[in-house]
Structures are given as structure tokens and as C-alpha cells.
Design a protein around this motif. Structure first.
Motif, PDB file in Angstrom:
ATOM      1  N   GLU A  68     118.659 -23.514  52.600  1.00  0.00           N
ATOM      2  CA  GLU A  68     118.895 -24.894  52.834  1.00  0.00           C
ATOM      3  C   GLU A  68     118.345 -25.767  51.904  1.00  0.00           C
ATOM      4  N   TYR A 125     120.772 -30.608  53.843  1.00  0.00           N
ATOM      5  CA  TYR A 125     121.963 -29.475  53.947  1.00  0.00           C
ATOM      6  C   TYR A 125     121.360 -28.200  54.520  1.00  0.00           C
ATOM      7  N   LYS A 127     122.436 -24.436  54.898  1.00  0.00           N
ATOM      8  CA  LYS A 127     123.343 -23.329  54.462  1.00  0.00           C
ATOM      9  C   LYS A 127     122.806 -22.097  55.313  1.00  0.00           C
ATOM     10  N   GLU A 196     127.384 -23.352  57.903  1.00  0.00           N
ATOM     11  CA  GLU A 196     126.767 -24.208  57.294  1.00  0.00           C
ATOM     12  C   GLU A 196     126.663 -25.653  58.094  1.00  0.00           C
TER      13      GLU A 196
END
Length: 218
Positions: A68, A125, A127, A196
Motif C-alpha cells: 500500500e 491507499y 492495494k 483494493e
């Protein structure tokens, strides 16, 4: 005459009552997903645990193991023996995973689990990384900012991706599912299912407990 010490000891070692939760099975791209609604009291316990971990300067940073981009938030390990409440939740999660495995394979597995908390802020974020040899994964939402809502999807949502490539020229349907997070929602799924959590805008914290489960048949 009754032995008061013995009575107190029995009360102290009384087994905790099982946690009653609402759970249902769903399917995404032909893959099973277990959706559990965790009671508010249990969520409060986990917020208390994760508040302490996030505030601890000596907490174990888990971001080096992930894929991330966390700029202002944190990803911190939750030791399995952190305290009694953490142990109880670990056991509950493991029971849910065992039910998942038995339903899908009919077999019993030897398993090991790692758990961590993710605290995301604006622009952060998450992921899905490559999960070699992982069996199951899961996410439980503990905090969700009000600006993560139906109007701002997919920002801050749990976004699952199917395994097939998207080819509109062949009239394929895009294999993407955006799930709007709610506090207390707990999703358990195969680690092969990619996901995600895109960044959101504005103030606030999106916090969730997450885990990976390794396993092999007994």
C-alpha cells in the motif's frame, strides 16, 4: 459450609458465552465471501485495542510487508496475545475461518494467522499485495468517515476484482464490485480474490482490522 474461595474461582474461570453474530454467505465472481455483522460492543473492544496500539510509539510497523501507499496513516501489527480481548477476537476469527474452510473443502486444516490494524487518512491507499501461500483474508471495519458514501463510490470502498481481464470488445462484463463499508462489517474471503481500498478525500479516519490465514490440510 460452602467454600467461598472455590465459588469465586469458579466464577473467575467461567467460560465466556459465545458471540452471537449475524452472518451470511455471498458470491463474487463465483468466489464465496462470508459477511459477518459484528455487534457494537465487540467493535468498541477492538477500537480500544487499536487505539492503544496506534498510540504506542513502540508498536510494530507492518507497512514494510505490504504493497500500500500510506502517507499519514499507519499499519501496525496486532500481537495475537496482546490482551484477553485480542485473544478472544483471534479465536472468534479463527472459528469463522474454520467454518469457511470446512464448507468449501470438507477438510480440516492446520492454520496460522497474522493480524494488523490499518488506519487510513486522506490520500492513503490500500492495494492487495501478492499473497503467496495465504489461504484466507479478511477485513473488519471499525471507523468509516461520513464522506465515504454512495455518492463518492468507489472512494474508500472495499473494491473486489475478478480474475478475468476486462475485454469490452467481446462484450465482457467488468468484474469489479464496490462494497460501501459500514462499521461492524466483517468480510472473510479467499486470499486469491484481489481487492483494493481506493483513497478518500477529506478529514477523518478509515480504520479496519485485517488478517491473513495460512493453512494446509491435516
Amino acid at each position: 459450609m460452602k467454600n467461598t474461595k472455590e465459588e469465586k474461582s469458579k466464577k473467575h474461570h467461567k467460560k465466556p458465552e459465545p458471540l452471537n453474530v449475524e452472518a451470511r454467505w455471498a458470491g463474487l465472481f463465483s468466489e464465496p465471501v462470508l459477511h459477518i455483522i459484528v455487534p457494537e460492543l465487540y467493535v468498541k473492544d477492538l477500537l480500544e485495542i487499536t487505539d492503544k496500539i496506534i498510540a504506542d510509539p513502540d508498536a510494530i510497523d507492518y507497512s514494510s510487508n505490504r504493497a500500500e501507499k500510506i502517507y499519514t496513516g499507519r499499519q501496525l501489527s496486532i500481537p495475537l496475545n496482546y490482551n484477553k480481548k485480542a485473544v478472544n477476537f483471534h479465536n472468534f476469527t479463527k472459528q469463522c475461518c474454520e467454518a469457511f474452510i470446512k464448507r468449501e473443502s470438507g477438510k480440516e486444516f492446520d492454520t496460522a494467522m497474522d493480524m494488523w490494524v490499518v488506519s487510513q487518512h486522506e490520500g492513503d491507499y490500500k492495494k492487495d499485495p501478492v499473497k503467496d501461500k495465504k489461504l484466507l483474508s479478511g477485513i473488519l471495519y471499525l471507523k468509516v468517515p461520513e464522506q465515504i458514501n454512495i455518492k463518492t463510490k468507489p472512494d474508500g470502498c472495499l473494491v473486489f476484482h475478478g480474475g478475468r481481464p476486462y475485454r469490452p470488445e467481446l462484450l465482457d462484463t467488468k468484474e469489479t464490485e464496490d462494497i460501501l463499508p459500514k462499521v461492524g462489517d466483517f468480510y472473510i474471503f479467499k486470499s486469491s480474490l484481489k481487492y483494493e481500498i481506493p483513497p478518500f478525500k477529506g478529514k477523518g479516519e478509515e480504520r479496519f482490522f485485517t488478517f491473513n490465514l495460512l493453512g494446509r490440510p491435516k
